[in-house]
Design a protein around this motif. Sequence first.
Motif, PDB file in Angstrom:
ATOM      1  N   ARG A 154      -3.494 -11.539   0.493  1.00  0.00           N
ATOM      2  CA  ARG A 154      -3.054 -13.260   0.597  1.00  0.00           C
ATOM      3  C   ARG A 154      -4.348 -13.795   0.503  1.00  0.00           C
ATOM      4  NH1 ARG A 154       1.224 -16.079   2.106  1.00  0.00           N
ATOM      5  NH2 ARG A 154       0.888 -18.565   1.344  1.00  0.00           N
ATOM      6  N   LEU A 155      -4.453 -14.747  -0.440  1.00  0.00           N
ATOM      7  CA  LEU A 155      -5.684 -15.569  -0.496  1.00  0.00           C
ATOM      8  C   LEU A 155      -4.967 -16.917  -0.797  1.00  0.00           C
ATOM      9  CD1 LEU A 155      -8.598 -14.017  -2.448  1.00  0.00           C
ATOM     10  CD2 LEU A 155      -8.608 -14.820  -0.358  1.00  0.00           C
ATOM     11  N   GLY A 156      -5.054 -17.962   0.192  1.00  0.00           N
ATOM     12  CA  GLY A 156      -4.455 -19.209  -0.381  1.00  0.00           C
ATOM     13  C   GLY A 156      -3.015 -19.108  -0.817  1.00  0.00           C
ATOM     14  N   VAL A 181       6.173  -1.804   1.398  1.00  0.00           N
ATOM     15  CA  VAL A 181       7.236  -1.771   0.652  1.00  0.00           C
ATOM     16  C   VAL A 181       7.367  -0.624  -0.014  1.00  0.00           C
ATOM     17  CG1 VAL A 181       8.859  -3.125  -0.651  1.00  0.00           C
ATOM     18  CG2 VAL A 181       7.439  -4.142   0.720  1.00  0.00           C
ATOM     19  N   THR A 182       8.365   0.376  -0.030  1.00  0.00           N
ATOM     20  CA  THR A 182       8.330   1.703  -0.841  1.00  0.00           C
ATOM     21  C   THR A 182       9.721   1.783  -1.204  1.00  0.00           C
ATOM     22  OG1 THR A 182       9.171   2.928   0.976  1.00  0.00           O
ATOM     23  CG2 THR A 182       6.848   2.611   0.899  1.00  0.00           C
ATOM     24  N   TYR A 232      -4.745   2.247   3.235  1.00  0.00           N
ATOM     25  CA  TYR A 232      -3.560   2.609   2.299  1.00  0.00           C
ATOM     26  C   TYR A 232      -3.962   2.922   1.072  1.00  0.00           C
ATOM     27  CZ  TYR A 232      -1.229   0.071   6.145  1.00  0.00           C
ATOM     28  OH  TYR A 232      -0.662  -0.336   7.419  1.00  0.00           O
ATOM     29  N   PRO A 233      -4.444   4.033   0.792  1.00  0.00           N
ATOM     30  CA  PRO A 233      -4.914   4.523  -0.441  1.00  0.00           C
ATOM     31  C   PRO A 233      -3.958   4.757  -1.541  1.00  0.00           C
ATOM     32  CG  PRO A 233      -5.122   6.243   0.990  1.00  0.00           C
ATOM     33  CD  PRO A 233      -4.713   5.138   1.723  1.00  0.00           C
ATOM     34  N   ASP A 234      -2.762   4.875  -1.129  1.00  0.00           N
ATOM     35  CA  ASP A 234      -1.603   5.259  -2.038  1.00  0.00           C
ATOM     36  C   ASP A 234      -0.834   4.111  -2.468  1.00  0.00           C
ATOM     37  OD1 ASP A 234      -0.604   5.386   0.504  1.00  0.00           O
ATOM     38  OD2 ASP A 234       0.767   6.799   0.029  1.00  0.00           O
ATOM     39  N   ALA A 235      -1.207   2.808  -1.873  1.00  0.00           N
ATOM     40  CA  ALA A 235      -0.381   1.712  -2.245  1.00  0.00           C
ATOM     41  C   ALA A 235      -0.906   0.798  -2.872  1.00  0.00           C
ATOM     42  CB  ALA A 235       0.190   1.074  -0.935  1.00  0.00           C
ATOM     43  N   VAL A 254       3.910  -0.806  -2.295  1.00  0.00           N
ATOM     44  CA  VAL A 254       2.917  -2.251  -2.027  1.00  0.00           C
ATOM     45  C   VAL A 254       2.884  -2.399  -0.656  1.00  0.00           C
ATOM     46  CG1 VAL A 254       3.082  -4.373  -2.682  1.00  0.00           C
ATOM     47  CG2 VAL A 254       4.128  -2.888  -4.278  1.00  0.00           C
ATOM     48  N   ALA A 255       1.479  -2.510  -0.434  1.00  0.00           N
ATOM     49  CA  ALA A 255       1.143  -3.187   1.020  1.00  0.00           C
ATOM     50  C   ALA A 255       0.977  -4.621   0.895  1.00  0.00           C
ATOM     51  CB  ALA A 255      -0.187  -2.245   1.411  1.00  0.00           C
TER      52      ALA A 255
END
Length: 890
Positions: A29-31, A111-112, A21-24, A87-88
Motif C-alpha cells: 500500500r502506497l497512498g 489470500v490463497t 513471503y517469497p512465494d506470494a 497474494v500478501a
Amino acid sequence: MAKKPRVTPMMQQYNEIKAQYPDALLFYRLGDFYELFNEDAILGAKLLELTLTQRNKNSAQPVPMAGVPHHAAQSYIDILVDKGYKVAVVEQMEDPAQAEGMVKREVIQLVTPGTRMKTSADAAKENNYMVALSQLPTGQFGLAYADLSTGELEATTVATTGNVMNELSRLETKEIVTDVTLPDDLMATLTNLGILVSYQSEGLADHQLDYLVQDLAQPAQKHSADLLLAYLMATQKRSLDHLQVAKGYDIAQYLELDRHSRANLELTSNIRTQQRSGTLLWLLDLTKTAMGGRLLKQWIEQPLLDRTALEGRYDIVGGLLDDYFGRAALQEALQGVYDLERLAGRVAFGSANGRDLLQLSHSLEQVPAIMLTLQAMDQHIFGTPLADLDPVSDIQELISQAITDDPPVSVKEGGLIKDGYNAKLDEYRYTMQHGKQWLADLEASEREATGIHSLKIGYNKVFGYYIEVTKANIDRLDPDRYTRKQTLVNAERFITPELKEHEQLILEAQAQSSELEYDLFTQLRDTIKMNITRLQKLGANLARLDVLQSLATVAEQFNFVRPQLTDETEIEIKDGRHPVVEKVLGHQAFVANDVVMPVDETIMLITGPNMSGKSTYMRQLALTVVMAQIGSFVPATSAKLPIFDHIFTRIGAADDLISGNSTFMVEMAEANTALQEASPHSLILFDELGRGTATYDGMALAQAIIEYVHDHTQAKTLFSTHYHELTSLDTTLPHLKNVHVGATEEDGKLIFSHKVLPGPADQSYGINVAKLAGLPEQLIKRASEILQDLEASDQKESQLLPSQAEKNSTNSSLAEPMVAYPSSVTPDNLAVETHQSTSDSEQPSQLALFDIASDQDESVLAELKTLDLANMTPLETLLQVSKWQAKLGK
C-alpha cells in the motif's frame, strides 16, 4: 569499482516484507494504490494486463513497478488467486500525516486459493476447500479440510494414496497444506495435478484453538487438523471464531465411489464440459439458498449407509410431496434467506459491512414464517425439524434497530446507524444538521447584505468553508467585510471569524459522528459474533430443509417414487429410467426398463449393438442407487434396493497421460480396484472390458474377470460386452443371467428399441451403426463383404473358453476351440501359455510370457503376482520385464 545502487528506506521496508513471503505477490500500500515491485511487478503486469512502469527510472538500475487502485484491489486479487497464486496484502498501519519517518506497514492477510472469503455469485453453491495432509510413521495419512468462508472443519484417516486422491478429488481441493512427511511420489502427483501446495512446518501452537480439535481421537486426524489451523492462523492474522469444532469421519461410513466412478457417473461434473449441466446435481438442484445447494452437493458426494437416517429423509420428502401448499410456502420463505453460513463467517472474520448485516436480518425475518409452515404440517414428520429451528430473533431485532435501510459499502464514513439508536450520535447529527442550516442562512443573508446574488458558501478539504465571489462582482464588495483566503482565475474566496467558528463545530461533529458510528457498528458486529454458533446451526437446519424440498419438487416433476430398502441383496426396479437423460429427452421419449436381480443372481451379462442403450441402462442403475442413498425418491414405478457399500465403474474410454498409463492400462487398473475391494454388498459396472487389446486377449480377460466376480467377489455386477461368445457362460455359471438391448434391421436400416430383453443378442450390428454414423457407402459395402468371409470361415468353430467350472468338472463336454486358446487363463493366474489345437492343421497360438512348468522361474512368477501395475508407468514396466529376461537368461 561501481557503487551499489542506494536502496531507499521504502524499498528496504518492501524487501524485508517480501523476504518473509517469497512465494506470494506483494500488494504494497502506497497512498491510494497497491504497488507491486521487481519480479512481482513484471508477473503481475502480465497476469493483470497492467502498465509496467519504473521507479527511479533515471537511476542505473530502475525498479519495475505496477499498481492497482486500492478501492478496486479485490477484483485484481481474485484474478490472481483464481490463477493459483498467493497474494500478501501489505497495509499502512498508521496515518502517514502523523507518522515519524517511514510509515509502519504489515501484512494484514495472505489470500490463497484455499483461504478466500468472498465468492462470486456463480460460485455461491460451491465450497472452497483447503486440505491439510500428513503421513504418520505407521504409513497412515491424516487428512483435514476446511472451508474458511463457512467454518466447516472435518478430518479423517486414510490408508492408501489412492484413497487420498479420491478425497482430494471429491473435495475439489483448491490448496493443500502439508509438512515434510509426504512421500516424493505423492508430492509429484499433486504437483502434476496443478493443486497449489503450501508448507507448514509446525502444528497448532495457539492453545486458544485447542477446543476445535478436542473431539478428534485419532492421532492422524488431530495432527492434520493442527497443521491446517496453524496455517490459517499464520496467513489470516485475525479471528477464526467462526470455525466449527472439527468432526472426525470415516470414509467407510458412506457409500464409497472413487474419483473415476464419480467422473463416469457424472454426479456433479459433466465429463465433457466440466460444468454442472447434464449431471445428477443439475437435475436435483432446485434449492432456493446457496447453503442448500452446497449441502445437496455434499449429500451426492457422500451417500449414506444408515437406513434409519435414509428413512427419515424419505419421510420428509414424502410429506413435502404430499403437501403442495406447505411446500410452496416453505419455498417462498427460503427464497428470502441469504447465505447464513458465509455471512456468519464474514462477521467473525471482521469483514462484514452494513449491507451484510441487513442480509442477515432479512434472512432471520423469514424464520418465523418457516416455523409457522412446519407447524401446520404433520408433526410426526416435521416435529423434529421444527424443534431444531432457533429463529435468533434477538439478533434480528438488534440489527433492524441499528442499521439504516440503505447503508454504504464503507463502514468508516458514516451513514450506517439509524437515528434514535444512540443519543450521543443524535447530538452530533443535530449539530451537523443545524450547522448546515446556519450556513444556508448565512449565505442568504450575505447575498442580501452585499446585493451579490451569485455569492455562495463552499467547502474543500484544504481551506474548509469559504465565501466565494466572482471577479465580476468584486467591485461591489466592501473591502473590509471579509478576509481574503484564496484567489482563483474567475473568483475570490474569503473567510470570516464567525464562519471559521461554525466550521470547527461542524467538522468536529462530522469526524466524531463517523468515529462513533464505526464504534457502534463494531460493537454490534461483536454482539453478533458471540452468536455465531446459533447462526451456523440455523443455517445448517435451513439448508437441510431446502435440500429436502428440492428433492420433493424434483420427485413431483418427474414422477419419482419412494424406494423400498431391503437387508437382502435383491434388486427389483420396475420401469427404471436414467433421470438426467429423461430430463433432456422428455418423459415420453425415454424408454423405461426393469432391473431385476434376485438374491441368487450376481452377474447380468448385457449384449447388444452400440448406441442401443447398454451404458445408459448401467448408469441409470448406479444413479438410482446414489439417489436412494442420499434420501431422494427414484426414477421408477417401484424400486426395491439393498444398501450398497461401494460402487465401482468402468464405463467409457480414458487414459491417464500424467501417470503415463494407456487407456487399456487404466481399464485394467480400475477393474483391479473393483476386484480387490468389492464386497457382496457392492455394485460393479463394467462396460466393454477387454476391448483395448487383441481380441483373444480381451475375451480371455473378460471371461476370467466374470468368473472371478461370480466365484469370489459376488458383488452385484452389470457387465456389457460385444464378445457374444461369453453369453454361453450362463450354462456353467449359475448366478449369471443374459440380457440384451433389442434392435432390428429393416431394409438395411437399424432400428433400436432401447428395451432390455431376456437372453443374449444375436449380433452386434457394428456395420449398421457405422452406416448410421455416415461412413462412405463404398467402405460399408466392403466391410460387409469382409464380415461374410470371416463368418464363413468361422461358422463351424466355437470361440468360447471353457469356464473354470467346466475345467473343474470331469463330466463336462467342452466345445472344440476355434483357435489355440491359452489353457492357463484362470481367475487366479492370467499368464498365457501355448496350447495345441485339436484340429489337424496347426493354428497360430499366443506364446507364453514365461514357461510355467519350469521350477527355476518360480521367483519371477512370485514377483509377477505381486507387481503393482496400476502404479507403474510403461517405462517402469518395460525395465522390469528387461530384468526378468536377464534373470531367465533370455
